[in-house]
Structure formats: structure tokens, C-alpha cells
Design an enzyme around this catalytic site. Structure first.
Site, PDB file in Angstrom:
ATOM      1  N   ASP A 130       4.845  -2.585   3.126  1.00  0.00           N
ATOM      2  CA  ASP A 130       5.055  -3.706   2.210  1.00  0.00           C
ATOM      3  C   ASP A 130       4.947  -3.189   0.779  1.00  0.00           C
ATOM      4  O   ASP A 130       4.513  -2.063   0.553  1.00  0.00           O
ATOM      5  CB  ASP A 130       4.098  -4.872   2.488  1.00  0.00           C
ATOM      6  CG  ASP A 130       2.634  -4.555   2.208  1.00  0.00           C
ATOM      7  OD1 ASP A 130       2.271  -3.369   2.224  1.00  0.00           O
ATOM      8  OD2 ASP A 130       1.863  -5.495   1.983  1.00  0.00           O
ATOM      9  N   TYR A 168       4.029  -2.297  -3.143  1.00  0.00           N
ATOM     10  CA  TYR A 168       2.798  -2.079  -3.910  1.00  0.00           C
ATOM     11  C   TYR A 168       2.343  -3.419  -4.475  1.00  0.00           C
ATOM     12  O   TYR A 168       3.158  -4.250  -4.887  1.00  0.00           O
ATOM     13  CB  TYR A 168       3.042  -1.103  -5.051  1.00  0.00           C
ATOM     14  CG  TYR A 168       3.396   0.304  -4.625  1.00  0.00           C
ATOM     15  CD1 TYR A 168       2.516   1.069  -3.864  1.00  0.00           C
ATOM     16  CD2 TYR A 168       4.591   0.886  -5.021  1.00  0.00           C
ATOM     17  CE1 TYR A 168       2.822   2.371  -3.503  1.00  0.00           C
ATOM     18  CE2 TYR A 168       4.912   2.194  -4.663  1.00  0.00           C
ATOM     19  CZ  TYR A 168       4.021   2.932  -3.896  1.00  0.00           C
ATOM     20  OH  TYR A 168       4.333   4.218  -3.544  1.00  0.00           O
ATOM     21  N   PHE A 222       7.974   3.110  -1.630  1.00  0.00           N
ATOM     22  CA  PHE A 222       7.336   4.289  -2.230  1.00  0.00           C
ATOM     23  C   PHE A 222       7.613   4.451  -3.723  1.00  0.00           C
ATOM     24  O   PHE A 222       7.005   5.293  -4.379  1.00  0.00           O
ATOM     25  CB  PHE A 222       7.725   5.585  -1.491  1.00  0.00           C
ATOM     26  CG  PHE A 222       7.212   5.654  -0.082  1.00  0.00           C
ATOM     27  CD1 PHE A 222       5.862   5.876   0.156  1.00  0.00           C
ATOM     28  CD2 PHE A 222       8.061   5.473   0.997  1.00  0.00           C
ATOM     29  CE1 PHE A 222       5.367   5.937   1.462  1.00  0.00           C
ATOM     30  CE2 PHE A 222       7.577   5.523   2.303  1.00  0.00           C
ATOM     31  CZ  PHE A 222       6.241   5.750   2.527  1.00  0.00           C
ATOM     32  N   HIS A 271       2.242   9.682   8.102  1.00  0.00           N
ATOM     33  CA  HIS A 271       2.461   9.018   6.815  1.00  0.00           C
ATOM     34  C   HIS A 271       2.012   9.937   5.677  1.00  0.00           C
ATOM     35  O   HIS A 271       1.046  10.695   5.819  1.00  0.00           O
ATOM     36  CB  HIS A 271       1.663   7.712   6.770  1.00  0.00           C
ATOM     37  CG  HIS A 271       2.082   6.781   5.691  1.00  0.00           C
ATOM     38  ND1 HIS A 271       1.589   6.883   4.409  1.00  0.00           N
ATOM     39  CD2 HIS A 271       2.961   5.746   5.688  1.00  0.00           C
ATOM     40  CE1 HIS A 271       2.135   5.935   3.666  1.00  0.00           C
ATOM     41  NE2 HIS A 271       2.973   5.234   4.410  1.00  0.00           N
TER      42      HIS A 271
END
Length: 221
Positions: free
Chosen positions: A64, A66, A77, A186
Site C-alpha cells: 500500500d 507510503y 516504492f 522484500h
């Protein structure tokens, strides 16, 4: 929620008519009217606006947006210019440096990737300020699954970079033999040392594209 155009509009037209999307639209509208929500509403579909369906070469999935002030602008990202680069993106840049020799940039804005055909898609497209995952389960997951299904139908080479277990679960939806699915931990500081560093996804993606007559991505931001 700025409307879609072109290939995405045609591909997703059926979703906008479904009951779940009508409920999602009303709930998101209410959230924007009563709370501080990220990204700005005009940027919700930035990933789709900047990367038309017919141009996709690579798909990177996030979770989701920031949730701190001024960060999110609709690309996973990525953060807006003049915002501190988040830890996961710091690690992505480090892997790019180690893999391809890219210079580590001063900005976290990944628009350049999106404009080259890198779909930077979060599986949930909105979030309440300072409340991670606060819009999970609202309906975005069904909508973004529909996006992934449309990409899977594309009859040309496409690379998926699935980082972390939530993204890797989407591999079950991917059945196109013309596509390449890459998996790694991740890039967050909690897990990057378990195999994200050294995964060489960026060079693997470019090699695959070039092998199939597609121009590589210039990953240098």
C-alpha cells in the site's frame, strides 16, 4: 480519482460496473472527504496513467502507499522529489548499484521507470495518513488483481519482480508462458539480507527482454 484512458480504460471497463467497485468508489470518496488520505486523489491511478497497458515491460508490486506526508504519488516504492528516500528504496538502489553499476541517485522519484514501461503497482491504492494498511480489505485488492489479470493476457515478453511473500502470492495468477516471473525477499531492511541483495533481478529482466527483441529498461534514475 482521475479516469483512465486508452488500453486500461478498455481492459478494466467491466470492473467499473461491478458492485464491489461501486462500493469501493463511494468508500474512498468518503475517506477523502473526511480524513487525510494518501496519495492525493489525482494520483491514485498514476501507475496506470504513466504506464499504458500496451507499453508494459516489467511489473513491480508493492503493498500500500507510503503513509507519511508528501511521500506517496501513486507509484509503488517511489516518493516525490525532495522527500527523504525510504529504506526499502535505499536497498533497491543498492542492489541496482551492485547488479548494474547504477549510480545511487539523490531522488526517490521513479517516474522515469514508469514512463519506460515499468508498472509500479501497489495492491492497495490508498491509505490513511500515518496508518499503514488502513485501506486493506476495502476492495482495492480485487481491482488490482484485475489489473494483473489483464497484464497476464498480454501476448508479449513481460517480467514480474515479486518481492516478499504478499507479492509472491500473485504468482498463482500468472500463467502466460511468454512472461518471466522473478521472486526475491522484500527489499525492506528487515528482509533484504535474506536474498534481495544479490538477486540480480534488474539484469535478469533486461537480459530476458533483449533475448526476445525488446529494448531493455534504463534503470538509472
Amino acid at each position: 480519482m482521475a479516469g483512465l484512458t486508452g488500453g486500461w480504460q478498455n481492459a478494466l471497463a467491466g470492473e467499473f460496473k461491478k458492485d464491489y467497485y461501486k462500493r469501493l468508489y463511494q468508500k474512498v470518496l468518503e475517506e477523502y472527504q473526511t480524513r487525510q488520505i494518501f496519495p492525493p486523489s489525482k494520483d491514485i491511478f498514476n501507475a496506470l496513467h504513466l504506464t499504458p497497458l500496451e507499453t508494459i515491460k516489467v511489473v513491480i508490486l508493492g503493498q500500500d502507499p507510503y503513509h507519511d506526508d508528501g511521500q506517496a504519488h501513486g507509484l509503488c516504492f517511489s516518493v516525490q522529489d525532495n522527500v527523504k528516500i525510504p529504506p526499502s528504496l535505499v536497498n533497491i538502489y543498492q542492489e541496482l548499484h551492485d547488479d548494474l553499476g547504477c549510480t545511487i541517485p539523490q531522488t526517490g522519484n521513479l517516474t522515469k521507470w514508469a514512463e519506460q514501461g515499468v508498472l509500479l503497482l501497489n495492491t492497495v491504492l490508498t491509505v490513511r495518513a500515518h496508518q499503514a494498511n488502513s485501506h486493506r480489505g476495502m476492495g482495492w485488492e480485487q481491482f488490482t488483481d484485475a489489473i494483473i489479470e489483464q497484464v497476464d493476457k498480454q501476448d508479449r515478453p513481460i517480467v514480474y519482480m515479486l518481492w516478499g511473500s504478499p507479492a509472491q502470492k500473485k504468482a498463482e495468477m500468472l500463467h502466460n508462458p511468454k512472461h518471466l516471473v522473478l521472486k526475491a525477499p522484500h527489499p525492506s531492511p528487515l528482509s533484504a539480507y535474506r536474498g534481495f541483495f544479490g538477486c540480480k533481478h534488474f539484469s535478469q529482466a533486461n537480459a530476458f527482454l533483449q533475448e526476445h527483441g525488446v529494448s531493455p529498461v534504463d534503470w538509472q534514475i
